[in-house]
Design a protein around this motif. Structure first.
Motif, mmCIF file in Angstrom:
data_model
loop_
_atom_site.group_PDB
_atom_site.id
_atom_site.type_symbol
_atom_site.label_atom_id
_atom_site.label_comp_id
_atom_site.label_asym_id
_atom_site.label_seq_id
_atom_site.Cartn_x
_atom_site.Cartn_y
_atom_site.Cartn_z
ATOM 1 N N PRO A 1 -64.542 -2.635 -20.859
ATOM 2 C CA PRO A 1 -65.176 -1.520 -21.559
ATOM 3 C C PRO A 1 -66.696 -1.622 -21.470
ATOM 4 N N SER A 2 -67.359 -0.484 -21.544
ATOM 5 C CA SER A 2 -68.809 -0.426 -21.407
ATOM 6 C C SER A 2 -69.526 -1.335 -22.404
ATOM 7 N N SER A 3 -69.030 -1.383 -23.634
ATOM 8 C CA SER A 3 -69.708 -2.153 -24.682
ATOM 9 C C SER A 3 -69.624 -3.654 -24.475
ATOM 10 N N TRP B 1 -69.798 -10.091 -21.093
ATOM 11 C CA TRP B 1 -69.134 -10.790 -19.996
ATOM 12 C C TRP B 1 -70.155 -11.525 -19.126
ATOM 13 N N GLN B 2 -71.280 -10.879 -18.870
ATOM 14 C CA GLN B 2 -72.326 -11.531 -18.074
ATOM 15 C C GLN B 2 -72.799 -12.808 -18.766
ATOM 16 N N ARG B 3 -73.060 -12.725 -20.039
ATOM 17 C CA ARG B 3 -73.544 -13.879 -20.789
ATOM 18 C C ARG B 3 -72.491 -14.978 -20.880
ATOM 19 N N GLU B 4 -71.238 -14.599 -21.041
ATOM 20 C CA GLU B 4 -70.172 -15.590 -21.162
ATOM 21 C C GLU B 4 -69.974 -16.364 -19.854
ATOM 22 N N LYS C 1 -73.178 4.617 -29.768
ATOM 23 C CA LYS C 1 -72.210 4.917 -28.708
ATOM 24 C C LYS C 1 -71.421 3.676 -28.317
ATOM 25 N N GLN C 2 -72.121 2.553 -28.170
ATOM 26 C CA GLN C 2 -71.450 1.305 -27.803
ATOM 27 C C GLN C 2 -70.605 0.776 -28.955
ATOM 28 N N ALA C 3 -71.054 1.003 -30.186
ATOM 29 C CA ALA C 3 -70.271 0.572 -31.349
ATOM 30 C C ALA C 3 -68.952 1.333 -31.418
ATOM 31 N N ILE C 4 -68.995 2.626 -31.117
ATOM 32 C CA ILE C 4 -67.774 3.439 -31.104
ATOM 33 C C ILE C 4 -66.832 2.942 -30.015
ATOM 34 N N ASP C 5 -67.385 2.654 -28.848
ATOM 35 C CA ASP C 5 -66.589 2.126 -27.738
ATOM 36 C C ASP C 5 -65.938 0.800 -28.126
ATOM 37 N N PHE C 6 -66.713 -0.094 -28.753
ATOM 38 C CA PHE C 6 -66.189 -1.387 -29.200
ATOM 39 C C PHE C 6 -65.061 -1.195 -30.200
ATOM 40 N N ALA C 7 -65.288 -0.344 -31.201
ATOM 41 C CA ALA C 7 -64.291 -0.145 -32.253
ATOM 42 C C ALA C 7 -63.000 0.462 -31.695
ATOM 43 N N LYS C 8 -63.130 1.422 -30.780
ATOM 44 C CA LYS C 8 -61.940 2.037 -30.187
ATOM 45 C C LYS C 8 -61.103 0.996 -29.444
ATOM 46 N N ASN C 9 -61.772 0.162 -28.669
ATOM 47 C CA ASN C 9 -61.061 -0.873 -27.930
ATOM 48 C C ASN C 9 -60.452 -1.904 -28.860
ATOM 49 N N PHE C 10 -61.174 -2.233 -29.922
ATOM 50 C CA PHE C 10 -60.651 -3.222 -30.860
ATOM 51 C C PHE C 10 -59.431 -2.687 -31.597
ATOM 52 N N LEU C 11 -59.529 -1.452 -32.089
ATOM 53 C CA LEU C 11 -58.415 -0.865 -32.844
ATOM 54 C C LEU C 11 -57.186 -0.664 -31.969
ATOM 55 N N ALA C 12 -57.410 -0.515 -30.658
ATOM 56 C CA ALA C 12 -56.267 -0.387 -29.743
ATOM 57 C C ALA C 12 -55.416 -1.642 -29.726
ATOM 58 N N ASN C 13 -55.982 -2.756 -30.195
ATOM 59 C CA ASN C 13 -55.222 -4.003 -30.295
ATOM 60 C C ASN C 13 -54.330 -4.041 -31.534
ATOM 61 N N VAL D 1 -75.537 -5.325 -26.208
ATOM 62 C CA VAL D 1 -75.253 -3.986 -25.679
ATOM 63 C C VAL D 1 -76.559 -3.282 -25.337
ATOM 64 N N GLU D 2 -76.484 -2.325 -24.417
ATOM 65 C CA GLU D 2 -77.633 -1.490 -24.088
ATOM 66 C C GLU D 2 -77.807 -0.426 -25.174
ATOM 67 N N ILE D 3 -79.054 -0.046 -25.443
ATOM 68 C CA ILE D 3 -79.286 1.043 -26.385
ATOM 69 C C ILE D 3 -79.527 2.337 -25.608
ATOM 70 N N SER D 4 -79.221 3.447 -26.232
ATOM 71 C CA SER D 4 -79.292 4.744 -25.543
ATOM 72 C C SER D 4 -80.642 5.438 -25.706
ATOM 73 N N ASN D 5 -81.489 4.907 -26.579
ATOM 74 C CA ASN D 5 -82.779 5.557 -26.875
ATOM 75 C C ASN D 5 -83.931 4.641 -26.476
#
Length: 485
Positions: free
Chosen positions: A60-62, A67-70, A318-330, A263-267
């Protein structure tokens, strides 16, 4: 005890060593551990022990920066996030050994790896892939339930890219989202579907499908009904899946685990203007000798620091929403902390079924939200740091995430301890979404590594501490970070 020889920079827990050994043996597998058990480390361990580089990570984008850091934290290998700046050069960078890992989000698979699609309603055979995908010796697909739909473009792309790779590692806390058929695409990506007799036989034996049932002589009701699930489970574990639950490995885990997710910021442009303004203001402040003027300037600088934190938070939504969606999918409930009403509103819009505990909610509304969350009626509770940082019991979840975080260590603990308290049976995972190249790393460092300073301050109302020692530490770290960036 598994005697695993590895070059990882950390010593995995025994169950993680078991996961790595399983991966080295099976090569094409699904790690289905519950969230918080270190699927990332295990998959990196498999790739690194097998020296299966170059490696492609699809996530996922978020989670791209994480992953790079890990990879760079656990191994001596360099990881590259695919973005416009390296759109044409990434194959060269991998081929020359300047990087060993490429990381891409699901939505960008077509951009970087697909040259042409010959039909509008295409099948996999109609896709012309970039031949550079053959550089990769391994592929990790994170949150692999994202590719459970065989008709989805991303599923077809993932399957085509994975084809022929010796190591194919899928990660998902919920590989079977709704029905056994959700496994078909994932098994296909692993190159394991034929071991289950192919798609038709899989549906015939285990059910849970929705299409083409009449063609195989089944009624839709029969085909939709899952069956032989114990047999399916045994076969999965035997051939290609490993899954552990927190409760089973709890003795190996600390009570509380913190994970920083960059995460990257959009602004970015707006943020950089405010950051430059603060840097210039601090230069003036440090050149001033008048004690009273410095005191007034310090208060103004604190306001500017608060503005920076707010801008960073807005850029992370935006990234927080992406993170939460992926997390809740679990299938696991989540406690989400933030501060600004504007951010609460955006999160609530993205998750209409979520409940909130904020300063705008009455005591009755807050209690109703807590009751709904604790009883399992909703999987997400959005809390403001000020309104929910103390007093509440939210032990229905062992997962806490911060879009914004408090100014002090003690207040962070107060928020985390809504889940980490009497009644909690699981290890608690605390996720901090940190804006890359923002004030967030500065605050995070004060909170979690400069505890001697942050511990002396109790803000509790989510206002920035006015203590001079705290301010000077904030200024020093900000200036240092600003000069490096």
């Amino acid at each position: 005890m598994i005697n695993l020889i590895h070059d990882l920079s950390v010593e995995p827990y025994p169950y993680q060593k078991e996961g790595i050994a399983f991966g080295l043996q099976k090569k094409r597998l699904l790690i289905g551990d519950e969230p918080g058990l270190g699927k990332t480390l295990q998959s990196i361990g498999v790739v690194d022990c097998a020296n299966a580089y170059p490696c492609l990570v699809v996530c996922p984008s978020s989670l791209k920066i994480n992953w790079q850091r890990e990879f760079e934290k656990f191994t001596d290998k360099k990881a590259l996030v695919l973005e416009n700046a390296v759109a044409t050069t990434w194959p060269y960078l991998l081929r020359m050994g300047m990087h060993h890992v490429a990381i891409v989000n699901y939505e960008s698979l077509r951009k970087y790896f697909v040259w042409d699609i010959r039909k509008k309603d295409f099948r996999l055979k109609d896709v012309v892939f970039n031949p550079h995908i053959n550089l990769f010796k391994s592929i990790i697909i994170d949150e692999s339930h994202r590719v459970k739909d065989p008709s989805a473009q991303q599923t077809k792309f993932a399957r085509g890219i994975a084809e022929g790779k010796e190591y194919r590692i899928l990660l998902s806390g919920t590989p079977v989202v709704n029905r056994p058929a959700d496994l078909i695409s994932q098994l296909s990506i692993m190159g394991r579907l034929q071991e289950f007799g192919g798609r038709s036989q899989f549906l015939a034996e285990y059910g849970g499908g929705e299409s083409n049932s009449s063609e195989r002589g089944f009624s839709k009701a029969e085909d939709d009904e899952p069956r032989n699930l114990e047999q399916l489970s045994q076969k999965l574990y035997s051939l290609c899946m490993i899954r552990r639950e927190k409760a089973k490995v709890l003795s190996e885990l600390p009570d509380k685990t913190r994970t920083d997710l960059y995460v990257e910021i959009s602004n970015r442009d707006e943020y950089m203007l405010a950051e430059a303004d603060l840097a210039e203001y601090l230069r003036t402040y440090q050149e001033c000798d008048d004690i009273e003027i410095r005191r007034k300037m310090r208060m103004e600088a604190l306001v500017k620091f608060m503005t920076l934190r707010s801008l960073s938070a807005k850029g992370k939504v935006k990234q927080a929403i992406d993170f939460a969606k992926n997390f809740l999918a679990n299938g696991k409930p989540l406690i989400l902390f933030c501060s600004l009403h504007e951010i609460v509103d955006q999160l609530k819009k993205a998750f209409p079924k979520a409940v909130t505990v904020t300063g705008r909610d009455s005591m009755t509304m807050k209690q109703a939200a807590v009751d709904a969350f604790q009883s399992g009626k909703t999987q997400l509770i959005i809390c403001s740091i000020k309104a929910a940082g103390v007093g509440l019991t939210l032990t229905a979840s062992s997962n806490v995430a911060f879009v914004e975080f408090p100014w002090t260590y003690s207040d962070c603990c107060q928020c985390e301890d809504r889940a980490h308290r009497i009644g909690q049976k699981d290890n608690v995972n605390c996720y901090y979404l940190i804006g890359k190249k923002t004030i967030d790393p500065v605050l995070y460092q004060i909170i979690h590594t400069k505890k001697s300073i942050a511990n002396q301050i109790m803000a509790t109302d989510d206002e920035i501490p006015t203590d001079e020692m705290y301010f000077e530490q904030l200024v020093n770290l900000f200036n240092q970070d600003y000069e490096e960036n």
